[in-house]
Design a protein around this motif. Structure first.
Motif, short mmCIF file in Angstrom:
data_model
loop_
_atom_site.label_atom_id
_atom_site.label_comp_id
_atom_site.label_asym_id
_atom_site.label_seq_id
_atom_site.Cartn_x
_atom_site.Cartn_y
_atom_site.Cartn_z
N ASN A 1 -1.50 -3.74 -6.74
CA ASN A 1 -1.72 -3.84 -8.68
C ASN A 1 -4.19 -4.18 -8.42
OD1 ASN A 1 -3.16 -6.51 -6.98
ND2 ASN A 1 -1.61 -7.87 -7.74
N ARG A 2 -4.21 -2.88 -7.79
CA ARG A 2 -5.80 -3.18 -7.33
C ARG A 2 -6.70 -1.90 -8.69
NH1 ARG A 2 -8.77 -0.74 -4.28
NH2 ARG A 2 -7.23 0.31 -2.71
N GLU B 1 -0.54 5.55 -7.65
CA GLU B 1 -1.41 5.99 -8.48
C GLU B 1 -1.60 6.47 -9.83
OE1 GLU B 1 -5.83 5.98 -5.96
OE2 GLU B 1 -5.26 7.93 -6.62
N ASN C 1 0.66 -1.27 -0.01
CA ASN C 1 0.13 0.18 0.06
C ASN C 1 1.12 1.52 -0.38
OD1 ASN C 1 0.89 0.96 3.29
ND2 ASN C 1 -1.03 -1.21 3.45
N VAL D 1 -1.16 -2.32 -11.94
CA VAL D 1 -1.98 -2.89 -12.66
C VAL D 1 -1.46 -3.43 -14.39
CG1 VAL D 1 -4.29 -2.33 -13.67
CG2 VAL D 1 -3.97 -2.54 -11.26
N VAL E 1 -8.19 0.97 -8.86
CA VAL E 1 -9.07 1.53 -7.48
C VAL E 1 -10.75 1.78 -8.23
CG1 VAL E 1 -9.50 3.13 -6.04
CG2 VAL E 1 -7.08 2.43 -6.92
N GLN F 1 -3.76 1.35 -9.79
CA GLN F 1 -2.61 1.48 -8.85
C GLN F 1 -1.41 0.73 -9.83
OE1 GLN F 1 -2.86 -1.57 -5.57
NE2 GLN F 1 -3.53 -0.26 -4.30
#
Length: 500
Positions: free
Chosen positions: A111-112, A223, A65, A129, A114, A126
């Motif tokens: 790897n999200r 991000e 994170n 990805v 968002v 993120q």
């Protein structure tokens, strides 16, 4: 899972005590399995896709994170440990090669996706990805993310931002910089900064344009907000064959001169076609000296008109054969060969060196002739694969690292290609970045004052020079040692090559 820092063997490249100090400090802010230091765990991070250059990192950190990214940077800054950011490791310029006594900060676990806003046509993701995953997620809404590097199935958006990546459709839809609206990043001071905005403009200096393509030297991406565009109703591809590579190069300029901006305009020479066709069975013309792949997309009416116009231009420019895809399956098959040109090179040679330079379109034929001369000079084969529409070259120099001096000759060959790019008014990179591969070639293109300006920008973001140091910007001493500061504006280093 690693359980004990004490079990790590010492190496000659860094002291065990230093490794233990850094790993122990990082384990105070990261889970134990997110701090790697054993050789068997860190060796996979010793290079990116430029595999000829390797250095095992002292420690690898895998934050989950943004808070952990901030903590890692604070620890490394306080301990004066250099940091090399790493995405998927698909880069081709050595930008992710570790520093001997440094930390590799991998964004793989960030790897999200968002947020995906189909109405605003944006996606917030993120850095870990994958490029293609964005389009996959947007497909249900009839949208996609336009930049499509050949490695899009694996490369990540953080790496794309670092290198300002392009792809076969960048001619019409632009590079990463044209498709990213906002970047959230962490500075070496641990400060979270947002560059750009979701609006049409952002207040203050345009630092987003400075940051994209900065190769991890200015901050760590956490991000990214990207633009999504509607998927075209239809897309079709022309495959045009030419019996002469000079004619094919001139045809590219003719298409653009006719006022046509294809969705993609790619060139492959006979060597690359012969390499890739047995690999993917794309249906390429093996008798052609070169082929062009020209794509049109839009409504059915727009595509039909543009295909007809491009076909007419290509015919008048000397095409010996023209095929047009009749189905989506056939279109994808035509592109499959181009997308697999790099891995297919392994059929001809155990190793290859993929170059990346950009030139004016009108100089394509001239540069192709120059590369052919260099093949004879260095005794190495070269397969040419180009983003021809925007003049971005990807010559694949084939060599065998097990043979004495072949890697060295490949490096000299590549450097001379880049010098030729500069000599005809181009640049030493289009989308792969500088990294360590092209750092000497920066001495050819940029003056001492220009390089000093680059260092001042670097200093403004990273005064301790801890973020990806010794990459992209050469020192005056390095350029003096390189000894090739002789390409000057207005003068031609290759006077024997014909002008077109």
């Amino acid at each position: 899972m690693q359980t004990s820092i004490e079990s790590s063997a010492s190496t000659s490249s860094f002291t065990f005590e230093r490794q233990k100090q850094v790993a122990t400090a990082l384990r105070t802010v990261l889970p134990a399995n997110s701090v790697l230091f054993h050789a068997e765990d860190t060796t996979p991070y010793e290079c990116d896709a430029l595999a000829a250059y390797r250095q095992r990192p002292m420690v690898v950190a895998l934050p989950e994170n943004e808070e952990q990214v901030v903590a890692i940077l604070n620890i490394c800054r306080n301990l004066k440990v250099p940091i090399v950011p790493r995405g998927a490791g698909t880069g081709l310029s050595g930008g992710a090669v570790p520093i001997v006594d440094g930390v590799v900060l991998s964004t793989a676990k960030l790897n999200r996706i968002v947020k995906l806003d189909a109405y605003a046509r944006t996606a917030v993701v993120q850095p870990g990805v994958r490029n293609l995953a964005i389009s996959d997620a947007a497909a249900a809404h009839g949208l996609y993310y336009a930049p499509d590097p050949s490695s899009q199935i694996a490369c990540t958006i953080g790496g794309n931002v670092a290198e300002n990546s392009g792809g076969v459709h960048c001619l019409k839809y632009g590079l990463t910089i044209h498709n990213v609206m906002r970047v959230r990043m962490v500075t070496i001071e641990g400060e979270i900064v947002e560059l750009g905005s979701t609006g049409l403009d952002a207040p203050g200096l345009d630092l987003l344009a400075v940051f994209i393509g900065s190769e991890g030297m200015l901050g760590i991406v956490t991000e990214v907000t990207v633009k999504l565009i509607p998927k075209p109703q239809q897309a079709r591809v022309i495959m045009a064959s030419f019996d002469d590579i000079v004619t094919s190069g001139n045809a590219v300029a003719d298409v653009i001169a006719a006022g046509i901006i294809p969705a993609g305009l790619e060139m492959m020479d006979k060597t690359s076609v012969g390499t890739v066709e047995p690999f993917v069975h794309a249906g390429y013309d093996l008798d052609a000296a070169a082929i062009l792949l020209c794509e049109s997309d839009g409504t059915a009416e727009e595509v039909e008109e543009e295909i007809a116009r491009m076909s007419a231009v290509l015919s008048s420019s000397g095409a010996t054969k023209i095929e047009v895809s009749q189905s989506e399956e056939e279109r994808l098959r035509f592109w499959s060969g181009r997308k697999n040109a790099f891995p297919a090179a392994a059929r001809l040679s155990p190793d290859y060196y993929c170059m990346d330079g950009t030139i004016p379109r009108k100089c394509l034929a001239q540069v192709l002739l120059g590369i052919a001369e260099m093949e004879r000079k260095y005794g190495l084969r070269c397969a040419n694969v180009f983003h021809a529409g925007d003049g971005n070259l990807h010559p694949l120099i084939m060599f065998d690292a097990n043979q004495p001096d072949e890697l060295h000759r490949a490096e000299l060959f590549g450097a001379e290609i880049l010098e030729l790019c500069v000599a005809v008014g181009g640049t030493i990179t289009g989308e792969h970045g500088v990294g360590i591969e092209k750092i000497n070639s920066m001495c050819v293109q940029f003056s001492p004052l220009e390089r000093e300006a680059f260092f001042k920008v670097k200093y403004a973001f990273d005064p301790a020079f801890l973020l990806n140091p010794d990459k992209a910007i050469p020192t005056l001493q390095r350029c003096a040692e390189y000894g090739k500061m002789h390409v000057k504006r207005g003068e031609m280093k290759f006077p024997d090559l014909p002008r077109f």
